[in-house]
Scaffold this motif. Structure first.
Motif, PDB file in Angstrom:
ATOM      1  N   ALA A   1       0.832  -1.207   0.000  1.00 57.80           N
ATOM      2  CA  ALA A   1       0.000   0.000   0.000  1.00 57.80           C
ATOM      3  C   ALA A   1       0.865   1.254   0.000  1.00 57.80           C
ATOM      4  CB  ALA A   1      -0.922  -0.001   1.221  1.00 57.80           C
ATOM      5  N   PHE A   2       1.941   1.254   0.792  1.00 61.02           N
ATOM      6  CA  PHE A   2       2.828   2.417   0.845  1.00 61.02           C
ATOM      7  C   PHE A   2       3.527   2.625  -0.500  1.00 61.02           C
ATOM      8  CE2 PHE A   2       7.109   4.169   2.138  1.00 61.02           C
ATOM      9  CZ  PHE A   2       6.656   5.482   2.252  1.00 61.02           C
ATOM     10  N   THR A   3       4.000   1.546  -1.113  1.00 59.92           N
ATOM     11  CA  THR A   3       4.636   1.638  -2.426  1.00 59.92           C
ATOM     12  C   THR A   3       3.665   2.188  -3.459  1.00 59.92           C
ATOM     13  OG1 THR A   3       6.097  -0.232  -1.927  1.00 59.92           O
ATOM     14  CG2 THR A   3       5.779   0.312  -4.246  1.00 59.92           C
ATOM     15  N   LEU A   4       2.429   1.699  -3.409  1.00 55.34           N
ATOM     16  CA  LEU A   4       1.413   2.152  -4.358  1.00 55.34           C
ATOM     17  C   LEU A   4       1.070   3.625  -4.136  1.00 55.34           C
ATOM     18  CD1 LEU A   4      -0.516   1.527  -6.642  1.00 55.34           C
ATOM     19  CD2 LEU A   4      -2.089   0.497  -4.982  1.00 55.34           C
ATOM     20  N   LEU A   5       1.019   4.050  -2.863  1.00 52.08           N
ATOM     21  CA  LEU A   5       0.734   5.452  -2.576  1.00 52.08           C
ATOM     22  C   LEU A   5       1.837   6.358  -3.122  1.00 52.08           C
ATOM     23  CD1 LEU A   5      -1.090   7.565  -1.179  1.00 52.08           C
ATOM     24  CD2 LEU A   5       0.266   7.213   0.900  1.00 52.08           C
ATOM     25  N   LEU A   6       3.102   5.945  -2.971  1.00 56.74           N
ATOM     26  CA  LEU A   6       4.201   6.735  -3.513  1.00 56.74           C
ATOM     27  C   LEU A   6       4.092   6.853  -5.036  1.00 56.74           C
ATOM     28  CD1 LEU A   6       7.280   5.463  -1.450  1.00 56.74           C
ATOM     29  CD2 LEU A   6       6.051   7.619  -1.185  1.00 56.74           C
ATOM     30  N   GLU A   7       3.689   5.768  -5.683  1.00 55.69           N
ATOM     31  CA  GLU A   7       3.502   5.796  -7.134  1.00 55.69           C
ATOM     32  C   GLU A   7       2.432   6.831  -7.509  1.00 55.69           C
ATOM     33  OE1 GLU A   7       2.590   1.889  -8.562  1.00 55.69           O
ATOM     34  OE2 GLU A   7       4.336   0.980  -7.586  1.00 55.69           O
ATOM     35  N   ARG A   8       1.339   6.834  -6.753  1.00 52.14           N
ATOM     36  CA  ARG A   8       0.246   7.774  -7.048  1.00 52.14           C
ATOM     37  C   ARG A   8       0.681   9.208  -6.807  1.00 52.14           C
ATOM     38  NH1 ARG A   8      -2.505   8.121 -10.425  1.00 52.14           N
ATOM     39  NH2 ARG A   8      -3.110   5.948 -10.125  1.00 52.14           N
ATOM     40  N   MET A   9       1.433   9.448  -5.739  1.00 52.09           N
ATOM     41  CA  MET A   9       1.862  10.806  -5.408  1.00 52.09           C
ATOM     42  C   MET A   9       2.837  11.346  -6.450  1.00 52.09           C
ATOM     43  SD  MET A   9       2.175  10.026  -1.325  1.00 52.09           S
ATOM     44  CE  MET A   9       2.886  11.545  -0.767  1.00 52.09           C
ATOM     45  N   ARG A  10       3.649  10.452  -7.034  1.00 47.85           N
ATOM     46  CA  ARG A  10       4.587  10.894  -8.058  1.00 47.85           C
ATOM     47  C   ARG A  10       3.913  11.076  -9.413  1.00 47.85           C
ATOM     48  NH1 ARG A  10       8.731   6.446  -6.088  1.00 47.85           N
ATOM     49  NH2 ARG A  10       9.721   7.564  -4.379  1.00 47.85           N
TER      50      ARG A  10
END
Length: 330
Positions: free
Chosen positions: A300-309
């Motif tokens: 979930a954290f990895t996916l959130l970073l992808e979305r934020m970038r």
């Protein structure tokens, strides 16, 4: 954190010096630096060393939001602390927010734009809130899908594949009348599970039982739905041979079933699908271990970073496979 505080500006010391400074093993420091590299915070330039890409260093607060009772909140909070310490190496701070069913309106009104991103666990996210966050372009990820709302990023366990494997293995062991007690507190998810189970049975050419047509109610709690389902099975002229029981099957729930359901325990085998490989389990039950919630939160954290970038990138729906392990033979 030392980078964020300006203790290192242009480049880092070598691994040996860093390991000595922070009093950790060289391998631990190597793992930490690999995390920073994967987030584009540092870059290795051979003899020039590890350069800091300050333009990529993010700051802000990420909220992890869940709906937990008193017991589960403390349990989840303690479980997440090592993960949060790991995540904060990316430069973000984390807070854990607990909301109850009665306080969901408070969450709707909260100024969530103050957060750099949000991670919703379990059944904490609702359709109304998801729509509001999408409209305001606030980055968020859920660890569960909302069946009626696809315009969101989520990561979840591959439940269908796991249940298919369990049902297939039971069929190969000679069982034909199989029931499934699988209840979700996530909005709209029970209808999805009901369709999934019928689809699996059709694929495996297993008999559709009257209990398979029961769709658990979103407005009933877990125990209310479980009792309703088991009462139906108790009244069936021909009982299932085996029931797959997703969720904690402990002595407290066994006592509840005995009190609420006439004739319980019903004459059938009960297969408990649990998340622990060890512990006290009711005798005679077949136990499985499923995927780790730690893997889910990291994803979930990895996916959130992808979305934020990449705010404009297509929404991601990612599934984590269960690692099914038979702790007792069928």
């Amino acid at each position: 954190m030392a980078i964020r505080l300006g203790e290192y500006t242009d480049k880092l010391d070598n691994i040996q010096i860093l390991a000595q400074r922070f009093n950790v093993a060289k391998q631990t420091m190597t793992n930490a630096l690999q995390l920073l590299r994967s987030h584009n915070i540092i870059e290795h330039h051979g003899r020039a060393g590890m350069q800091i890409l300050r333009q990529n260093l993010k700051s802000g607060v990420i909220a992890i939001i869940g709906r937990w009772n008193d017991e589960h909140f403390q349990e989840n909070y303690n479980h997440m602390q090592p993960l949060i310490a790991e995540f904060e190496q990316s430069g973000y701070h984390f807070v854990v927010m607990r909301v109850l069913s009665s306080s969901m309106e408070f969450l709707n009104q909260l100024e969530l734009s103050n957060f750099a991103g949000l991670i919703f666990t379990g059944n904490a996210l609702t359709e109304t809130l998801a729509e509001k966050l999408s409209e305001r372009q606030i980055p968020f990820v859920s660890t569960s899908r909302l069946p009626f709302y696809s315009d969101m990023d989520y990561i979840n366990f591959d439940t269908e594949k796991a249940v298919m494997q369990l049902a297939s293995d039971l069929k190969n062991a000679g069982y034909r009348k199989i029931a499934l007690l699988f209840i979700s507190q996530t909005e709209g998810y029970n209808q999805l599970l009901n369709k999934m189970w019928k689809k699996i049975k059709r694929k495996l050419d297993l008999e559709i039982l009257s209990c398979d047509r029961i769709c658990h109610q979103d407005d009933l709690d877990w125990c209310g739905n479980a009792v309703k389902y088991l009462r139906h099975i108790a009244a069936m002229p021909e009982k299932p041979e085996v029931m797959i029981h997703y969720g904690g099957y402990n002595q407290q729930r066994i006592d509840m079933y005995k009190e609420a359901v006439p004739g319980y325990p019903i004459s059938m085998r009960i297969m408990h699908v649990g998340s622990q490989k060890s512990g006290q389990f009711p005798p005679g039950n077949i136990v499985f271990a499923n995927a780790s919630t730690t893997d889910l939160m990291r994803g979930a954290f990895t996916l959130l970073l992808e979305r934020m970038r990449s705010p404009e990138a297509p929404k991601v729906h990612r599934l984590i496979p269960y690692k099914i392990e038979y702790l007792q033979s069928i």
